[in-house]
Design a protein around this motif. Structure first.
Motif, PDB file in Angstrom:
ATOM      1  N   PRO A  95       0.817  -1.225   0.000  1.00  0.00           N
ATOM      2  CA  PRO A  95       0.000   0.000   0.000  1.00  0.00           C
ATOM      3  C   PRO A  95       0.850   1.275   0.000  1.00  0.00           C
ATOM      4  O   PRO A  95       0.352   2.328  -0.320  1.00  0.00           O
ATOM      5  CB  PRO A  95      -0.795  -0.098   1.306  1.00  0.00           C
ATOM      6  N   TRP A  96       2.115   1.166   0.395  1.00  0.00           N
ATOM      7  CA  TRP A  96       2.971   2.362   0.418  1.00  0.00           C
ATOM      8  C   TRP A  96       3.890   2.311  -0.774  1.00  0.00           C
ATOM      9  O   TRP A  96       4.858   1.542  -0.771  1.00  0.00           O
ATOM     10  CB  TRP A  96       3.798   2.412   1.699  1.00  0.00           C
ATOM     11  N   PRO A  97       3.622   3.110  -1.817  1.00  0.00           N
ATOM     12  CA  PRO A  97       4.496   3.064  -2.976  1.00  0.00           C
ATOM     13  C   PRO A  97       5.929   3.432  -2.599  1.00  0.00           C
ATOM     14  O   PRO A  97       6.881   2.829  -3.082  1.00  0.00           O
ATOM     15  CB  PRO A  97       3.919   4.103  -3.917  1.00  0.00           C
ATOM     16  N   ASP A 101       7.190   6.674   3.241  1.00  0.00           N
ATOM     17  CA  ASP A 101       5.904   7.219   3.667  1.00  0.00           C
ATOM     18  C   ASP A 101       5.232   6.372   4.746  1.00  0.00           C
ATOM     19  O   ASP A 101       4.325   6.831   5.421  1.00  0.00           O
ATOM     20  CB  ASP A 101       4.967   7.356   2.469  1.00  0.00           C
ATOM     21  N   TYR A 102       5.721   5.131   4.888  1.00  0.00           N
ATOM     22  CA  TYR A 102       5.173   4.279   5.936  1.00  0.00           C
ATOM     23  C   TYR A 102       5.360   4.937   7.303  1.00  0.00           C
ATOM     24  O   TYR A 102       4.479   4.902   8.160  1.00  0.00           O
ATOM     25  CB  TYR A 102       5.857   2.912   5.891  1.00  0.00           C
ATOM     26  N   ALA A 151      10.472   5.373  15.562  1.00  0.00           N
ATOM     27  CA  ALA A 151       9.417   5.418  14.545  1.00  0.00           C
ATOM     28  C   ALA A 151       9.127   4.005  14.076  1.00  0.00           C
ATOM     29  O   ALA A 151       9.918   3.090  14.325  1.00  0.00           O
ATOM     30  CB  ALA A 151       9.891   6.273  13.384  1.00  0.00           C
ATOM     31  N   PRO A 152       8.006   3.804  13.399  1.00  0.00           N
ATOM     32  CA  PRO A 152       7.754   2.481  12.833  1.00  0.00           C
ATOM     33  C   PRO A 152       8.905   2.101  11.892  1.00  0.00           C
ATOM     34  O   PRO A 152       9.376   2.936  11.118  1.00  0.00           O
ATOM     35  CB  PRO A 152       6.449   2.668  12.048  1.00  0.00           C
ATOM     36  N   ASN A 153       9.346   0.890  12.007  1.00  0.00           N
ATOM     37  CA  ASN A 153      10.457   0.425  11.181  1.00  0.00           C
ATOM     38  C   ASN A 153       9.935  -0.048   9.826  1.00  0.00           C
ATOM     39  O   ASN A 153       8.990  -0.829   9.751  1.00  0.00           O
ATOM     40  CB  ASN A 153      11.145  -0.729  11.914  1.00  0.00           C
ATOM     41  N   ALA A 161       6.791  -2.867   6.371  1.00  0.00           N
ATOM     42  CA  ALA A 161       5.975  -2.465   5.234  1.00  0.00           C
ATOM     43  C   ALA A 161       6.681  -2.641   3.895  1.00  0.00           C
ATOM     44  O   ALA A 161       6.089  -2.413   2.849  1.00  0.00           O
ATOM     45  CB  ALA A 161       5.548  -1.006   5.395  1.00  0.00           C
ATOM     46  N   VAL A 162       7.938  -3.047   3.954  1.00  0.00           N
ATOM     47  CA  VAL A 162       8.664  -3.181   2.692  1.00  0.00           C
ATOM     48  C   VAL A 162       8.291  -4.520   2.044  1.00  0.00           C
ATOM     49  O   VAL A 162       7.986  -5.487   2.730  1.00  0.00           O
ATOM     50  CB  VAL A 162      10.186  -3.035   2.958  1.00  0.00           C
TER      51      VAL A 162
END
Lengths: 485, 1073
Positions: A265-267, A271-272, A331-333, A337-338
């Protein structure tokens, strides 16, 4: 010359008289789009669409903020969900996405019935139950029987009470389980969830069906305890009829490979975590446990000279002086999300936590501690993290036989799992979240999404009926039927 | 001026060779013909003479030519001519508005010729009506207006359509303000439909309908979707204004009943220039250069820099720090609630190192932070035309080249237009006409529009005053172009990359042509046959580099579009023998329209190698999607025209269409019309000062169909292999044709020797069963459905008044006022709609257009403030923020109450000065840009409270007993603006859309005949002009007149990330040989 002139006239007369509306039907048939589908045609877009929405929009942008998983910082949005400030738009994407994909699921079900393919039919029923439960858990009463029938002329569907909807979705799951024919394979293109499992694909789907069944029964265990617990016992005591997840290998996780169209969802990966931090609650808890998931989920904080100061979050719902935070918080790692990225539908860990809770309460047989520990280990498996053998040797992690402890571990097990952290909080009141003075809504956790603006606008009368049925106000503090605590 | 036929013929041959129009080249390349011309010249004699009118005043510019040959001359300012002619030649003297005189040369070498005005007088202007039928103006029972070439060339804009602004009452424009192509739709007599694509008038060029729909990339909508729409222009803007002879605006359905469905919103009939019969070679060269300067900027605040307004240092003061520093935590933000520019120093971004500077630097406003991005636009247009004619036919050809560099860097377009038009009498009673146009429109880059990370309007909305635009000039942080330089926000893409690396290019070739044959069977019976084609091939590329917010690893798409429309029609006319009392003509005809659209989009989502834009460089499977649309409409029609004593005229028309797009059984629709014109001034004795009075009445019905493929079920494409998804749009198998019924009454009067005149029309248009796509609640399984939407009425008055206050021999002042008022009302909603009292017609962002019986299709609904009985805003006592309403309420109407224009024309000898103002009064406009800029503290409106560090909302709080007391709660400044101007608060972000514009000033000088003769020229005119010079308006962003694209259309009353619209200044030179 005269001859030429009149032959032209005759020619025109002849062509005009030939009225050619006969070919209109052919002209007005779209040469590109499909008019018919197979039972599997819609499945992958449904799976991708729903999991993508649940990870990104439902969890990352909304309920993770309620549940102190994510804290926006700095305050580019001055108010924010982490301060329990509910915008008008909060429910719109949830409503639109789930109903949109429910329509696809509905058509998939019809196509599979027509094709006589019981396995696809069972999958459709499972997804339908999952998606409707997702919706009703968030909004309460919603359009159900009259929903998805725009093509039958119902453009203002009536809402139904949550108990009716829950009754129906439990029946879907029961029916789905009875439909599966594991001797047959899924004959069309492999699905994104279990498609790589060949002969055991159908068996995996069946386990998901029954596991979701357990989740939903547990959710009703306060409001209609007798039926729910009885059914849970039926399922757990008859694994041959009702197979459920038995190891992390069964996890229902859709993996975004990053290869278009199956992208995350995060191109852009940055931005994640852009303008997002982790909460003190979240970070400190994992630090306390010496939990190996922390480095995977969180980045380290730095001071103003960019020196590593270990893991340090910020308070969720922080009050106003942002200048007081003189460090760059954890922060979120991006790992999470990768691509290949995990979109969780349901995991084996959740099953173990369901069992832990029920055995703790003495509602099923078995040792709560064992399930608790297996659940914890399985929750780490989700992220391919091995649980240290001495994990429970710590005083803070050692089993204390409290519901609070079970639910706190479950909270971490449900990280990245649509709205489940929030739903379990609403059901049990756990984990206990530290509150800041900067909260709106009188510091009360929202327990519902108000209906989206579009619904009020488009379906005013039925909307009003639903609001009345639920107690008269369409706000974030109106409890849904199962929320009796 | 004397002609040299040899040179003329040479020119013609060259020109014809180039244009290669086979159908007509035969005429001019005929060798015997050229030889004749040469022979005549060798054996002729010189004739001189003088041409005067009945008052013995010399007439200048009278055409004098030899009958049967293709050469001649014109009289000079003294009415004198000189011409070399063969023995016994017959001369024809021809002058506009006067009857021709034919004189055979018998012996005299000097001729005195007197020309008399046309018996019908100048009032009998010929206008082109539906199906290309030429009619005398006085016979028409409906409102129309004719505009001459000068309208389009005097103060030229990039789209000739803009030149009609303010000049035609009842004509309004929907412009997207989305780039150099600036697609504009012409709307006549109010919006019948909320679907902006369905309001456009039909544009017909020499009988060929052209594509006037919005042409977008079809990518997403205007608000934060995966990609953003691009305005690729439409066929309308291709037309070269130099080629326009005249434009007739047919407003009512009465005018267009014969044109069929597509002209239900009226029609704009363009007649292009043709060669004049019996005139020698004419060559005209026109050169135009103009510059575009942005005239109006948003009301940006320049006193405060970046910051959330919530970070204070140990002294309790707001501070700034690019990253965490000894001053405190990082405060860099897109919000502009940071510290004031007081000459202090902070740790800021250092462009040389690309990170935080080691020293504190001056905290200051940079005027170039937004404005520095833009440039002055330039447009250069050159055109060359040739025209000639003899007594058998005529020919004209022109070539035009335009080059535009738009106000946004690296955007603009090039346009080439080649047109030829010819007619020839190939045999007695058979005339062949042909028009061929070729247009090439190309652009290396057009802007992405709307509100989205990779649009420039997004950057302009969110960037801060303390961020020098020059710090962005370095686009990439690495050689390999994988990391963009976006130092201030992960949401904002680098603005220079947005124009130099984010590319939307297009190259389109359009061919339009028609061939028609006019056959006279007898004096009474005539046949016209015509076939026209409009064919367009367009190739577009969309390039997105690495590291954009919406495209991490780049993106490349190619779109191949081919569209073709073929119209074939005929009209057989029987004209009764002329009598003094009663005359009539009867016509019958038919038309077959066939429309084909083919489109293939192929996209690479992710590039293996950065900066290489080829499908073969895709990092995953290339996704291809095809979209076709086919449509066919067959029609037959009949027309009867009757006149009594040349003062009462009645037209009756009937037409039936069969459309392929509607369900069988509903696909045939019939519509009639009747138009009556009565020349009152001829029927009864009038005072002398009344020159002419005409009364007219018209009644008509027009049907309309839909786009293809919406009457049965389809599944949509999915990018997953072997997959499909359900269509979000609900089809409608029972769709009925739309029906519009119009009634119109009008009066046209000319007084005091045409010094004063007016034309007033009242109309009433009722549209029944409008085909609309309306939003649905997703719980139905669909997001929208096609419906027949009920009954909508548009009633209005259009008036035009013109005066010549000063009219002397040398000086003239002509002034014209236009006025149009339209009232739009919903009479019924669709019967099948549940509930029945209300229908959401469109939604854009948080604004909904909701139709209610008795309301209008422009009624905007949304959240406002909650107010007490005194109208004070109610605040929440705990939060100090405005209480949110439960219900969406009426927020205003998007449509203007009335529109008007004022045109002035002053002439003094060769000088001419034109000034046009126009305005739109009333109506509301919601601004997404305003919301976002206020929420982010970027406008002057967000300054109050900042010095105090808090703000107390002006209003009341509700006490426990239900009474109200003044609000005293202090709120943090950013929280206040964020909530007060929240996106959903339509009331706070909506403005009065009234505007008045200084639309045009042009000054031109035409050199006198004496000068021209000395230099062997036919004409020389130089002019300077300005367009859109000033706007009076309360709208705080760029331009209240334009909205932004939302997908392929625009929702009325909603602005969504618009781009600046510039003023234009230019010079024009026109030379005729």
């Amino acid at each position: 010359m005269r001859k030429i002139k009149y032959s032209i006239l005759a020619f025109i007369a002849a062509t005009t008289l030939y009225n050619c509306t006969a070919e209109f039907e052919e002209i007005n048939t779209d040469p590109n789009r499909l008019e018919t589908i197979s039972p599997a045609s819609l499945l992958n877009p449904i799976l991708y669409g729903l999991t993508n929405h649940n990870s990104y929009s439902a969890w990352h942008n909304r309920t993770a903020h309620f549940m102190q998983g994510i804290v926006p910082y700095p305050s580019n949005d001055a108010l924010g969900y982490h301060r329990y400030w509910i915008s008008d738009a909060i429910g719109q994407t949830m409503w639109n996405n789930h109903y949109r994909w429910l329509k696809n699921i509905d058509e998939m079900e019809k196509a599979s019935i027509e094709a006589g393919d019981v396995n696809y039919q069972a999958i459709a029923l499972t997804l339908k139950a999952w998606s409707f439960a997702n919706l009703t858990d968030v909004f309460g009463d919603i359009p159900f029987e009259e929903a998805l029938k725009g093509d039958e002329g119902i453009v203002k569907p009536k809402f139904q009470r949550q108990q009716v909807i829950y009754q129906a979705v439990l029946e879907y799951l029961e029916q789905a389980n009875s439909l599966y024919d594991t001797s047959k394979s899924l004959i069309y293109a492999p699905d994104l969830l279990y498609g790589d499992r060949g002969a055991s694909t159908v068996a995996s789907w069946q386990k998901l069906t029954n596991s979701l069944h357990l989740r939903m029964l547990l959710r009703l265990s306060d409001v209609q305890p007798a039926e729910s617990i009885a059914k849970i016992n039926t399922i757990l005591n008859d694994p041959a009829t009702y197979p459920v997840f038995s190891s992390s290998a069964d996890d229902a996780i859709l993996i975004n490979t990053g290869v278009s169209p199956n992208t995350t969802p995060w191109p852009r990966i940055q931005d994640y975590a852009a303008d997002k931090k982790l909460s003190t609650f979240f970070v400190d808890q994992l630090l306390e446990w010496n939990d190996p998931r922390l480095p995977f989920w969180a980045t380290k904080a730095t001071d103003k000279d960019k020196n590593d100061i270990g893991y340090k979050g910020i308070p969720s719902g922080y009050s106003f002086n942002e200048g007081a935070i003189d460090y760059n918080p954890s922060a979120p790692n991006n790992n999470t999300a990768v691509a290949p990225m995990k979109n969780i539908i349901m995991t084996y860990a959740e099953i173990e936590f369901i069992k832990a809770e029920l055995s703790f309460k003495g509602l099923i047989t078995g040792a709560a501690e064992t399930h608790f520990k297996q659940g914890t280990e399985a929750a780490m498996d989700i992220w391919n993290i091995a649980m240290p053998t001495n994990y429970f040797d710590n005083e803070k992690t050692a089993y204390k036989n409290t519901l609070e402890q079970i639910m706190l571990q479950k909270y971490f097990a449900l990280y990245f799992t649509d709205n489940q952290q929030w739903l379990e909080f609403r059901r049990t009141g756990y984990p206990e979240l530290p509150l800041q003075p900067g909260l709106y809504n009188d510091g009360k956790m929202p327990v519902r999404y108000p209906y989206p603006q579009d619904v009020k606008r488009q379906n005013t009368e039925n909307y009003q009926d639903a609001v009345n049925n639920m107690g008269g106000s369409d706000d974030a503090n109106t409890r849904v039927w199962w929320d009796v605590k | 001026m004397k002609k040299n036929p040899r040179t003329a013929a040479h020119f013609l041959k060259m020109m014809l060779f180039a244009s290669a129009t086979l159908s007509t080249s035969y005429i001019w390349s005929s060798p015997t013909h050229s030889q004749n011309v040469i022979a005549l010249q060798q054996t002729g004699k010189i004739i001189t003479g003088k041409v005067v009118d009945k008052n013995n005043q010399p007439l200048e510019g009278v055409t004098v030519y030899v009958k049967g040959a293709d050469y001649g001359t014109e009289t000079n300012a003294s009415g004198v001519f000189e011409l070399e002619v063969p023995e016994n030649a017959t001369l024809v003297f021809s002058y506009l508005g006067y009857d021709d005189v034919t004189q055979t040369i018998t012996g005299a070498n000097f001729l005195n010729i007197v020309l008399h005005e046309d018996t019908e007088g100048q009032l009998d202007e010929i206008v082109i009506t539906a199906l290309g039928i030429a009619r005398e103006e006085k016979q028409l029972g409906y409102s129309q207006q004719k505009l001459s070439n000068e309208t389009f060339t005097d103060a030229r804009s990039n789209n000739w359509v803009d030149n009609m602004k303010g000049k035609v009452p009842g004509m309004s424009f929907t412009s997207s303000s989305s780039g150099p192509m600036g697609s504009t739709q012409v709307v006549l007599r109010g919006n019948r439909s909320v679907d902006s694509n369905k309001n456009g008038a039909l544009i017909v060029v020499d009988g060929i309908p052209i594509n006037s729909g919005m042409s977008s990339s079809g990518e997403g909508n205007g608000y934060l979707s995966s990609d953003s729409p691009v305005d690729f222009g439409n066929g309308m803007s291709d037309i070269n204004p130099e080629d326009i002879e005249s434009v007739t605006v047919l407003k009512g359905a009465g005018a267009t009943a014969l044109y069929g469905s597509r002209a239900a919103n009226g029609a704009i009939m363009i007649t292009t220039k043709s060669g004049k019969k019996n005139q020698g070679l004419g060559i005209t060269f026109n050169s135009n250069i103009s510059i575009d300067v942005i005239q109006h900027w948003p009301d940006w605040q320049t006193q405060y820099g970046s910051g959330t307004g919530k970070a204070f240092n140990s002294n309790g003061e707001l501070y700034y720090s690019y990253q965490a520093s000894e001053d405190g935590a990082a405060t860099q933000s897109n919000l502009g609630f940071g510290p004031r520019f007081n000459g202090q120093y902070y740790y800021q971004y250092d462009p040389t190192t690309g990170t935080m500077g080691t020293q504190r630097t001056l905290w200051q406003n940079y005027d170039n932070a937004r404005k520095g991005f833009w440039r002055t636009g330039t447009t250069l247009t050159n055109s060359l035309s040739f025209a000639a004619g003899n007594d058998k036919g005529s020919m004209r050809a022109s070539v035009t080249y335009s080059d535009n560099e738009w106000i946004m860097p690296n955007t603009g377009f090039e346009r080439v237009a080649i047109s030829t038009k010819g007619d020839y009498e190939i045999a007695k009673g058979i005339k062949l006409n042909s028009t061929m146009n070729y247009y090439n429109r190309s652009s290396g880059n057009l802007p992405s529009t709307g509100y989205n990370n990779h649009t420039i309007s997004y950057f302009m909305i969110l960037t801060n005053a303390n961020n020098n635009i020059d710090w962005y000039r370095k686009m990439w942080l690495d050689e390999g172009k994988t990391q963009l330089n976006s130092p201030f926000s992960t949401y904002l893409d680098n603005p220079f990359a947005l124009v130099n690396e984010v590319i939307n290019s297009t190259n389109s070739d359009t061919f339009t042509g028609n061939l028609s044959l006019d056959i006279d069977f007898s004096k009474n019976l005539k046949l016209m046959m015509r076939s026209g084609i409009n064919s367009q091939n367009e190739f577009r590329e969309l390039k997105r580099p690495y590291d954009l917010v919406k495209f991490a690893t780049g993106y490349y798409e190619r779109q191949m579009i081919k569209s073709q429309e073929i119209n074939t029609d005929f009209l057989l006319t029987y004209k009764g023998n002329e009598t003094d009392h009663f005359n009539y003509s009867l016509s019958a005809g038919g038309n077959i329209m066939s429309n084909k659209y083919r489109r293939m989009d192929a996209s690479a989502n992710g590039l293996a190698v950065p900066d290489v834009y080829k499908l073969s460089n895709a990092s995953s499977n290339v996704y291809t999607e095809s979209a076709d649309a086919n449509k066919k409409v067959n029609s037959i029609y009949a027309l009867g025209s009757f006149s009594y004593r040349n003062l009462l005229f009645l037209d009756l028309t009937a037409r039936n269409d069969w459309s392929s797009t509607l369900p069988q059984g509903n696909n045939s629709y019939f519509y009639p019309s009747a138009n009556l014109s009565f020349i009152l001034s001829d029927a009864v004795a009038m005072p002398l000062w009344i020159d002419f009075t005409k009364l007219r009445a018209s009644w008509a019905q027009v049907g309309n169909d839909s786009q293809p493929y919406i009457i049965s079920k389809y599944y949509d494409n999915s990018p997953f292999v072997g997959s499909a998804i359900t269509d979000n749009q609900l089809f409608n198998a029972d769709l009925k044709p739309e029906e519009t019924t119009s009634t119109e009454f009008g009066i046209d009067a000319r007084l005091f020797g045409d010094r004063l005149g007016f034309d007033v029309a009242y109309y009433n248009t009722v549209s029944d069963n409008q085909i609309l796509s309306v939003p649905l609640d997703y719980a139905t399984g669909y997001s929208s459905q096609y419906i027949n939407a009920g009954k909508v009425q548009n009633r209005g008055i259009e008036a035009m008044l013109y005066l010549s206050p000063i009219k002397t021999k040398n000086f003239q002042w002509k002034t014209t006022f236009t006025y149009a008022k339209n009232k739009n009302e919903i009479l019924e909603l669709a019967a099948g709609i549940e509930g029945g009292e209300e229908q959401v017609l469109a939604t854009s962002g948080t604004v909904s257009i909701i139709g209610k019986v008795g309301g209008s299709t422009g009624d905007m609904y949304g959240y406002g403030f909650v107010r007490n009985e005194e109208g004070k805003i109610i605040y929440d006592a705990n939060t100090g923020l405005p209480v949110r309403p439960e219900e969406e309420t009426y927020q205003g109407n998007a449509y203007a109450d009335w529109k008007g224009g004022w045109m002035n024309n002053f002439t003094y000898k060769g000088w001419s000065l034109g000034v046009t103002l126009d305005g739109s009064f009333g109506g509301k406009l919601y601004s997404q840009s305003y919301h976002k800029m206020m929420e982010h503290g970027h406008l002057n409106g967000s300054l109050p409270g900042r010095e105090d560090g808090y703000i107390i909302g002006d209003g009341v709080v509700q006490n426990a007993d239900g009474s109200y007391s003044p609000n005293t709660k202090k709120v943090a400044v950013p929280d206040y603006y964020s909530e007060y101007y929240r996106r959903a608060n339509v009331e706070a972000n909506t403005f009065d859309a009234t505007w008045v514009k200084l639309r045009e000033i042009s000054i031109s000088y035409s050199f006198p005949k004496s000068f021209l003769e000395r230099h062997k020229l036919k004409g020389l005119t130089v002019s300077a002009f300005g367009r859109n010079l000033y706007t009076w308006s309360d709208f705080p962003i760029y331009d209240p007149e334009t909205a932004a694209l939302n997908g392929a259309n625009m929702v009325p009353g909603v602005e969504m990330g618009q781009l600046p619209s510039p003023a234009t200044y230019g010079f024009n030179l026109k030379v005729s040989l």
